[in-house]
Scaffold this motif. Structure first.
Motif, short mmCIF file in Angstrom:
data_model
loop_
_atom_site.label_atom_id
_atom_site.label_comp_id
_atom_site.label_asym_id
_atom_site.label_seq_id
_atom_site.Cartn_x
_atom_site.Cartn_y
_atom_site.Cartn_z
N ALA A 1 0.38 4.53 -1.51
CA ALA A 1 0.73 3.12 -1.38
C ALA A 1 0.52 2.63 0.04
N VAL A 2 0.99 3.39 1.02
CA VAL A 2 0.94 2.96 2.41
C VAL A 2 -0.46 3.12 3.00
N ARG B 1 -3.44 1.65 -0.79
CA ARG B 1 -3.28 0.51 -1.70
C ARG B 1 -2.52 -0.65 -1.07
N HIS B 2 -2.37 -0.64 0.24
CA HIS B 2 -1.53 -1.66 0.88
C HIS B 2 -2.08 -3.07 0.69
N LEU C 1 -1.46 -4.22 -3.01
CA LEU C 1 -0.04 -4.47 -3.25
C LEU C 1 0.43 -5.74 -2.58
N ASN C 2 0.01 -5.96 -1.34
CA ASN C 2 0.48 -7.13 -0.60
C ASN C 2 -0.14 -8.42 -1.10
N THR D 1 4.19 -3.17 0.29
CA THR D 1 3.64 -1.83 0.55
C THR D 1 4.72 -0.82 0.87
N ARG D 2 5.69 -1.24 1.63
CA ARG D 2 6.65 -0.29 2.19
C ARG D 2 7.40 0.46 1.09
N ASP E 1 6.04 -5.79 3.53
CA ASP E 1 4.59 -5.60 3.53
C ASP E 1 4.11 -4.62 4.59
N ARG F 1 3.25 -1.16 6.54
CA ARG F 1 2.70 0.13 6.09
C ARG F 1 3.59 1.28 6.58
#
Length: 447
Positions: A225-226, A229-230, A233-234, A240-241, A330, A332
């Motif tokens: 995710a971090v 895919r950040h 996702l955002n 993201t976090r 949002d 990372r």
């Protein structure tokens, strides 16, 4: 409670003068009493600034100050030093305060030593940093806790509007020069402030840390995710976090899991281990620093239950944790925390959006214990001949990975000069039970 009101004696006058900044005032008082000015007195910082900007005195100038946090105390002077090198033939350097000479210092970050200004003012003429405008930048970075680290910018009043964009440029460049990016760092609480220190990580891998597969799956999901895919996702407002809480008894490998992940992502991620008091007092400041790094960050909070408990039990660290975990969804940032007792944590801390996943790292079953023993005896004298499954079958319930490590260590130490491990030697250590440190019956009643 008794309060000691007797003043402490001054045993080191030079250090006291340096800390309080009264040296110039005492010098001026001495000159007044003698009725003469000291021969060869250097130009003061204010006179230097007024002369460079061609005004009668500093009261005719517009001045903006910005504080420097623990990281900016290094990065901003580095950025200023870079500007000084770029315009070396045009600039003029003077004292920051009174008539103290300009000072430089050096800061070690890992294996690198960075030399940068400590206390000085520098005049950048028109056409260097600002078109048609001169500016004096000053940095103050004292060791004393009585003086705040800061950067100042002085310009003619009609040029005031140019100061903020200029300092923004300086701080942006400072963030780009951040020497902590991509390193493993320990965040500690020191004298009421935050200190970051580069550390080495243990050389362990997934092959030597045997935990349930779902542990790696959840942690890998957070890393993905971090790291990868950040943006997706955002863009869709999902954030993201992520936060992952590892739960389990002592010795089951929670810290080892964190160390493995830290070693895997180091370089691409900045890894920050947060000590207990820094977490309880300064976790928000740590997160704010992490946001400035310009890349993915892994925050490791070990034994979070030591400083963040249910509010009903009283916990100064709970509000700090909640505030820090709510900053910038949002960002990372992957937070990897651990606890021996999740029941002590406040329910507000373990909800989705703060800790999105709670993963149990329990006692190894027989297959896992066999795998751990196989990894531990690999490479030892006699290790290839050990029947690890038989040894694992003899283990009592709730044997931890740390227990298994101690069983192997004791077998090596009791094997004589050869240090050769055997199945029987390991079984003897299991039956003896000395691998688990236990208080004797009646401990504490010897008096």
């Amino acid at each position: 409670m008794t309060i000691d009101t007797e003043p402490a004696p001054i045993t080191d006058v030079a250090s006291w003068l340096e800390a309080t900044g009264e040296r110039r005032a005492l010098q001026a008082l001495g000159e007044l009493l003698l009725g003469v000015t000291a021969v060869g007195t250097s130009e003061t910082a204010d006179r230097f600034t007024a002369r460079c900007l061609n005004v009668p005195g500093v009261s005719h100038l517009a001045v903006e100050e910005r504080p420097l946090d623990p990281v900016a105390r290094v990065t901003v002077p580095l950025a200023l030093s870079e500007w000084m090198q770029q315009h070396g033939g045009a600039i003029e350097v003077g004292p920051f305060r009174h008539s103290e000479p300009p000072q430089w210092t050096q800061t070690e970050v890992g294996d690198t030593t960075y030399r940068h200004p400590k206390r000085l003012r520098v005049f950048f003429p028109a056409g260097t940093l600002l078109d048609g405008k001169g500016v004096v930048l000053g940095v103050e970075n004292r060791d004393s806790t009585l003086d705040d680290a800061q950067i100042t910018a002085s310009v003619a009043p009609e040029h005031r509007a140019a100061v903020q964009p200029l300092l923004d440029r300086l701080f942006t460049r400072a963030e780009q020069l951040n020497p902590y990016r991509g390193k493993a760092i320990r965040a500690t609480y020191v004298r009421g402030g935050l200190r970051l220190t580069v550390i080495d990580l243990p050389a362990i891998t997934r092959e030597t840390v045997i935990v349930p597969p779902e542990v790696w799956q959840e942690v890998d999901l957070g890393v993905t995710a971090v790291r990868d895919r950040h943006q997706l996702l955002n863009v869709h407002g999902l954030g993201t976090r992520r936060g992952i809480l590892l739960v389990g008894p002592p010795g089951t490998g929670k810290s080892a899991v964190s160390a493995v992940i830290a070693g895997e992502v180091l370089g691409e991620f900045t890894v920050i281990y947060v000590e207990a008091r820094a977490g309880a007092e300064l976790l928000t400041a740590v997160v704010e620093q992490a946001q400035k790094l310009g890349g993915p960050v892994l925050l490791v909070l070990e034994d979070v239950d030591l400083w963040c408990r249910d509010r009903a039990r009283g916990s100064s660290g709970l509000s700090e944790l909640l505030q820090a975990m709510d900053i910038a969804s949002d960002a990372r940032i992957l937070t990897l925390a651990s606890t021996n007792d999740a029941a002590t944590l406040d329910r507000a801390a373990v909800r989705t959006g703060r800790f999105d996943s709670i993963v149990e790292v329990g006692h190894p079953d027989r297959d896992a214990a066999t795998a751990i023993l196989t990894a531990l005896v690999s490479g030892l004298p006699g290790g290839t001949g050990v029947d690890c499954d038989t040894v694992a079958g003899a283990l009592p319930a709730e044997t931890t990975g740390s227990d298994l490590r101690e069983i192997v260590r004791r077998a090596v130490l009791t094997a004589g000069d050869t240090g050769q491990v055997t199945t029987n030697g390991l079984l003897a250590e299991v039956r003896g039970g000395r691998y688990q440190a236990q208080l004797p019956a009646g401990a504490g009643a010897y008096l």
